[in-house]
Design a protein around this motif. Structure first.
Motif, short mmCIF file in Angstrom:
data_model
loop_
_atom_site.label_atom_id
_atom_site.label_comp_id
_atom_site.label_asym_id
_atom_site.label_seq_id
_atom_site.Cartn_x
_atom_site.Cartn_y
_atom_site.Cartn_z
N ARG A 129 0.82 -1.21 0.00
CA ARG A 129 0.00 0.00 0.00
C ARG A 129 0.85 1.26 0.00
N PHE A 168 0.31 2.42 9.73
CA PHE A 168 -0.89 2.07 8.98
C PHE A 168 -1.98 3.12 9.14
N ARG A 169 -2.17 3.64 10.35
CA ARG A 169 -3.22 4.64 10.58
C ARG A 169 -2.98 5.86 9.70
N ASP A 190 -3.36 4.92 5.97
CA ASP A 190 -4.76 4.62 5.65
C ASP A 190 -5.59 5.89 5.52
N GLU A 218 -7.16 7.05 1.99
CA GLU A 218 -8.62 7.15 1.90
C GLU A 218 -9.06 8.49 1.32
N SER A 247 -11.78 3.48 7.69
CA SER A 247 -11.49 3.29 6.27
C SER A 247 -12.14 2.03 5.73
N LEU A 269 -10.76 0.38 3.31
CA LEU A 269 -9.71 -0.32 2.60
C LEU A 269 -9.43 -1.70 3.18
N ARG A 270 -10.01 -2.01 4.35
CA ARG A 270 -9.76 -3.32 4.96
C ARG A 270 -11.06 -4.05 5.25
#
Length: 571
Positions: free
Chosen positions: A133, A163-164, A167, A171, A527, A529-530
C-alpha cells in the motif's frame, strides 16, 4: 609444550579445582554456551543478507542508509516492498473512464528520484513493508510555517502507527503520507521540502514501537500505492459532477480566470492557491469559490452535457458556458470549522443516543460543524478528547454542550434527558462496526483471529438483542425523540442534518450546512480499505437479526414514524 605427565597433572588439578568450586564450573559452561549461540546467530544473519546489502552503510544503531554508489540499492527496496506500478492522477469524470482512456502520471514535486532512497528496513514492521500500500521514500525536513506536505493532518500522541497515517491519507486520495515526532500525520500530493539525513528520522511511533515515525521537524514520508478504484474516486481533487451554470456565476463563484491551454489540473491548482474548496471549469474559464445557496451542488446533470474537451488535455472535460465541471479541492472549508461551548448554560439536556457502532462519533462531528457548538458525553473518552471533542471532558450535566452522547438504555438514564436525537443504524453494519471498535479502537479493525474465533459469535449473541432493546427503550421512555437513520444522513446529509439542527433549537444556516457536506468525513471515519472479504453472519444469526429488525420497524410505525430503510435487510 606440555609432555604427557605434566598434561595429566594439569588436568587433575583443574578437575580438583572445579570439584571444590562447582559454581565456577557452571559459570564457565554458561559463558561458553552463550558465546557459541552469538557466533551461530551472527553466521545465520550473514548468510541471509541480500547481495545488495553491500550498498548499505550501517550506522551504530543498525539503520541502513544509501551508499555513495547510487541506485544499486533499489534491488533491496524491491525485495522489501511489493513492486506495484504507481497509479495515475485521475481528474476526469466517470463517463471518460468507461471508455478506457488513461490519464497521465502525476507529475510535480521532487518525486523523480525518491524511489532510489532506501527504507530503514531494520526498524519497520513486516506488515507495513509487505502490504503493497505504500513505499518508504525517505526522511525530509519540515517547517511549521511552510509544511512539506500541505494536505490534511491529524495527531495521536498515544496510538499513532504507520498504517493509521497511511490509511487516512490513502482514503482521502493523497499521494504521500508523512509521519513526524512519533505522533503526527501529514498528507499531501507533492513534497515541498529537501531531503534530510535518515538518522534524523529516529523517533518511534507512539502506537508501534517497532516502526519509526520521523523526528523533530523531520518527516518519514511514504508514497501511496493507491488502488485504481481509490484513485478514480479521489485523485488530487474530488470529482463532484456536472452542474448547470448558476444564474449569477460571478456572485456564486467570485474568483474567475481565463487559462490558456486549460486543464483540470491547472484549474484545481489555481483554486488551491486561492485557498478555495471548489474548482469549476467552463470552457477556457476557471471559477473558484465555496458551495452556497446560489450553487449548492445538489442538482447534478447528465455528465454528457459537460463533454467538451480541455484544450490542455485531450482526455479531460472542461465543461462549457452552460454547464460546469466541478471538483472539490483539498482546501478545507473554514466556514464551519470554528466551535465553542454554549455562551450560557442550558437547563435543557438533549441526548444524542445510539447503539454502540451506530455512528455516534460521526454524528457528533456533524452536529458540531453544523451548529458551531461542542457536544458532550455521558462518559469520558480521553482519546476522543485528544482528537478534538473538547466537550468530552465536561460533566454531562454541565449545560455547556449542545447535546450529550450516550449509549445507555435504562429507564432511569433515559428519563434524565429532556429530549433526544436517536441515531439508528442497520444492525448488520452497526454490530460489525462495534466489534471493530471493541477489538481495534475507534477507527481500527478487529483481527482475523477475532472474527473467526469464539469472540464474534458470542458478541452477536449478546449485542444483537441490545440493538433492538436500545431503540425500543428510547421510544418508550424518551420524553421527546427525534429519530434519524444513519443511512439517511449518508445519502441526504443536508436535509436530515438540517432537521437535527432545528430540533436542537437552533437556526440552520444553509451555507454552514453546505460547508459540512464538504467536510463530512472528518478524521473519525473507519477506512473501507480493509473490509472483510466474506460475510461473517451465519444463517442462524441472520434469522435472529431479521426478526429484531421487524420488531423495531413495527415500533417506529406505531409512533407514526418512518420505518427502517429497506437496506436493513440483507439481500
Amino acid at each position: 609444550m606440555l609432555d604427557g605427565p605434566n598434561m595429566v597433572w594439569l588436568l587433575l588439578k583443574i578437575q580438583r579445582y572445579f570439584r571444590r568450586k562447582p559454581l565456577r564450573f557452571l559459570s564457565v559452561l554458561l559463558f561458553y554456551l552463550v558465546a557459541g549461540s552469538l557466533v551461530y546467530l551472527h553466521t545465520g544473519f550473514s548468510s541471509r543478507s541480500p547481495a545488495g546489502s553491500r550498498n548499505l552503510l550501517v550506522s551504530e544503531r543498525g539503520m541502513g542508509v544509501p551508499s555513495s554508489e547510487g541506485g544499486q540499492g533499489v534491488g533491496v527496496m524491491r525485495r522489501v516492498f511489493k513492486d506495484t506500478q504507481r497509479s495515475p492522477r485521475w481528474h476526469r469524470p466517470h463517463w471518460m473512464k468507461e471508455h478506457g482512456q488513461e490519464g497521465p502520471e502525476r507529475g510535480g514535486g521532487q518525486e523523480g528520484d525518491h524511489s532510489m532512497r532506501l527504507s530503514p528496513v531494520n526498524h519497520r514492521s513486516t506488515k507495513d513493508l509487505e502490504d503493497g500500500r505504500a513505499k518508504y521514500i525517505g526522511c525530509y525536513t519540515d517547517d511549521t510555517h511552510n509544511r512539506a506536505l500541505r494536505g490534511v493532518s491529524f495527531f495521536d500522541y498515544k496510538k499513532m502507527t504507520l498504517f493509521r497515517c497511511q490509511d487516512n491519507c490513502a482514503e482521502r486520495g493523497y499521494w504521500y503520507a508523512g509521519l513526524e515526532f512519533g505522533a503526527e500525520c501529514y498528507c499531501g500530493h507533492k513534497i515541498q521540502a529537501p531531503n534530510a539525513s535518515e538518522s534524523e528520522c529516529n523517533m518511534e511511533c507512539k502506537g508501534e514501537g517497532s516502526s519509526l515515525c520521523g523526528g523533530a521537524n523531520r518527516l518519514s514520508i511514504y508514497r501511496m500505492e493507491l488502488s485504481q478504484e481509490s484513485a478514480r474516486r479521489y485523485g488530487s481533487a474530488i470529482f463532484k459532477g456536472c452542474f448547470r451554470r448558476p444564474e449569477n456565476a460571478t456572485l456564486a463563484l467570485p474568483i474567475s480566470e481565463s487559462i490558456r491551454n486549460i486543464s483540470v489540473d491547472k484549474c484545481v491548482d489555481k483554486c488551491t492557491e486561492k485557498e478555495l474548496p471548489l474548482a469549476a471549469l467552463s470552457g477556457h474559464q476557471c471559477h473558484c469559490g465555496f458551495p452556497t445557496s446560489l450553487f449548492t451542488l445538489h442538482e447534478r446533470e447528465d455528465e454528457d452535457l459537460c463533454m467538451q474537451r480541455c484544450t490542455g488535455e485531450d482526455f479531460e472535460s472542461c465543461g462549457n458556458e452552460e454547464f460546469f465541471v466541478v471538483y472539490q479541492t483539498q482546501v478545507q472549508d473554514h466556514r464551519c470549522m470554528e466551535r465553542r461551548f454554549l455562551p450560557t448554560r442550558s437547563k435543557r439536556l438533549v441526548a444524542l443516543a445510539s447503539f454502540p457502532g451506530a455512528g455516534n462519533t460521526w454524528a457528533r462531528h456533524l452536529v458540531e460543524l453544523a451548529t458551531g457548538y461542542y457536544t458532550g458525553s455521558y462518559y469520558f473518552d480521553g482519546s476522543l478528547y485528544n482528537k478534538g471533542f473538547k466537550g468530552e471532558r465536561d460533566h454531562w450535566r454541565s449545560g455547556r454542550t449542545i447535546c450529550i452522547k450516550t449509549h445507555e438504555s435504562g429507564k432511569k438514564e433515559i428519563e434524565a434527558f429532556d429530549s433526544s436525537v436517536l441515531v439508528i443504524r442497520n444492525p448488520y453494519k452497526a454490530l460489525m462496526a462495534e466489534f471493530n471498535r471493541k477489538y481495534g479502537g475507534h477507527i481500527g479493525f478487529a483481527s482475523q483471529a477475532h472474527w473467526k474465533g469464539k469472540e464474534w459469535p458470542e458478541f452477536v449473541n449478546n449485542y444483537a438483542p441490545w440493538w433492538a432493546s436500545h431503540t425500543l427503550d428510547w421510544l418508550k421512555f424518551g420524553k421527546k425523540v427525534h429519530v434519524v437513520h444513519f443511512e439517511d444522513l449518508k445519502s441526504e446529509l443536508f436535509i436530515h442534518l438540517k432537521k437535527v439542527v432545528v430540533f436542537l433549537g437552533l437556526e440552520a444556516s444553509d451555507d454552514r450546512l453546505l460547508c459540512v457536506e464538504g467536510q463530512k468525513d472528518g478524521n473519525f471515519k473507519r477506512s473501507g480499505l480493509r473490509k472483510l472479504e466474506y460475510n461473517p453472519y451465519t444463517p442462524e444469526m441472520r434469522a435472529t437479526i431479521d426478526g429484531l429488525i421487524r420488531t423495531v420497524d413495527s415500533a417506529l410505525r406505531k409512533r407514526n414514524m418512518p420505518g427502517v430503510p429497506e437496506d436493513y435487510r440483507p439481500r
